[in-house]
Design an enzyme around this catalytic site. Sequence first.
Site, mmCIF file in Angstrom:
data_model
loop_
_atom_site.group_PDB
_atom_site.id
_atom_site.type_symbol
_atom_site.label_atom_id
_atom_site.label_comp_id
_atom_site.label_asym_id
_atom_site.label_seq_id
_atom_site.Cartn_x
_atom_site.Cartn_y
_atom_site.Cartn_z
ATOM 1 N N THR A 16 -22.290 -35.452 -5.801
ATOM 2 C CA THR A 16 -22.928 -34.368 -6.557
ATOM 3 C C THR A 16 -22.289 -33.019 -6.255
ATOM 4 O O THR A 16 -22.172 -32.173 -7.140
ATOM 5 C CB THR A 16 -24.438 -34.333 -6.218
ATOM 6 O OG1 THR A 16 -25.026 -35.524 -6.730
ATOM 7 C CG2 THR A 16 -25.131 -33.133 -6.826
ATOM 8 N N ASP A 93 -25.892 -40.078 -1.459
ATOM 9 C CA ASP A 93 -26.561 -41.386 -1.533
ATOM 10 C C ASP A 93 -26.157 -42.319 -0.394
ATOM 11 O O ASP A 93 -26.941 -43.187 0.006
ATOM 12 C CB ASP A 93 -26.254 -42.067 -2.874
ATOM 13 C CG ASP A 93 -26.987 -41.402 -4.039
ATOM 14 O OD1 ASP A 93 -27.796 -40.492 -3.797
ATOM 15 O OD2 ASP A 93 -26.745 -41.802 -5.196
HETATM 16 N N1 ASP Z 1 -27.318 -37.810 -5.562
HETATM 17 C C1 ASP Z 1 -26.039 -38.134 -5.069
HETATM 18 C C2 ASP Z 1 -25.385 -36.962 -4.357
HETATM 19 O O1 ASP Z 1 -26.100 -36.232 -3.803
HETATM 20 C C3 ASP Z 1 -25.120 -38.781 -5.990
HETATM 21 C C4 ASP Z 1 -24.021 -39.366 -5.168
HETATM 22 O O2 ASP Z 1 -24.274 -39.844 -4.064
HETATM 23 O O3 ASP Z 1 -22.872 -39.287 -5.597
HETATM 24 O O4 ASP Z 1 -24.215 -36.765 -4.321
#
Ligand code: ASP
Length: 366
Positions: A16, A93
Amino acid sequence: MSGSSGRVLVFGLGGTIAMAATGSGGAVPEFSPAQLLAAVPGLAATGVEVRAEELRRVPGGSVRLTDLYALAGVVRERLAAGFGAAVVTQGTDTIEESAYLLDLLHADRAPVVVTGAMRNPSLAGADGPANLLAAVQVAAAPEARGQGVLVVFNDEIHAARRVRKTHATNPATFGSPDGGPLGFVVEGRPQLVNRLPGRTVIPAAAVAAGDGPAGARPVRVALVTVTLGDDGGLLAGLADRADGLVVAAFGAGHVPEWLVEPLAGLADRIPVVLASRTGAGPVLAATYGFPGSERDLLSRGLVRAGFLGPEKARILLHALLSAGADRATITAAFGAAGGHAPASTWPWPTGFAGGEVGSGYAGSIR
Ligand code: ASP
């Protein structure tokens, strides 16, 4: 011997922190680590010389174990070439797993800091720049040396072995339920309120000499969460498909009584590690006596994970099997890493790479 902590190398894996919204199509990885660094206010004022290197541009869930074994090797090479510390940006994640694997493979005292973001750069209150700045500040600080791999997020500093993602969307998602954070970033400097008493590292040479991850076939470790009324269907035939198993059991290490025989049968063939699905606290060893209790399961050859949660237990078992560890070595390693046996039971010799011997390298783990 590592170079000055004033030179920090930032690796990008995606996540993210590196995402951008694509019209109505949702956020996807888009930015390189160099672009992320260019967007951090106040970075130049730190005086830290920062370089960027992109390894992957993927969501956290698409990082592979082989990426991380490779990254651990690249970190070793870059530190040997004169960088003083490393920062890894990636999807949150899987940070609790990736940071722990990097920690198991990182023998040097040089800081390695993992960070990311919960809000992508297109959103109000994006947390990536603040997290990246704090990560660089911690990586460059002498206080962070010898603490292994750290996760810096929301101005908190967590030990890789303890940190867990605790919330799906909150920017304060990372916590260390067993032990608390090691410290905080205060006015741009790390303040450690706890220190790790020791490290548990699997030497690179041991992993290279084992069956994986570069060996003839990949090591596979399954993780099965036990649920109420579980009929054990997922366990059938598992020994033919996995080299090891982690069971995320109820409470302090309990399963339905009808799963005891299947698990004991699996434990005769592959290492089966008993972890707790609760999110905090240890697997016990000597409290309950019912069929399917922790005493019952451990007496049938399951290995106690202690304070290691299921995801971290799977990472440790993968690294141990990759190093060709036998059952006695696996049990000893989990004793030290899980905090329920003396740190001296950690199977590898103590000492840091590059001749720096830290007093606490294999001191007690928790
Ligand atoms: N929500 C996740 C993040 O914080 C998505 C991922 O792991 O790429 O990056």
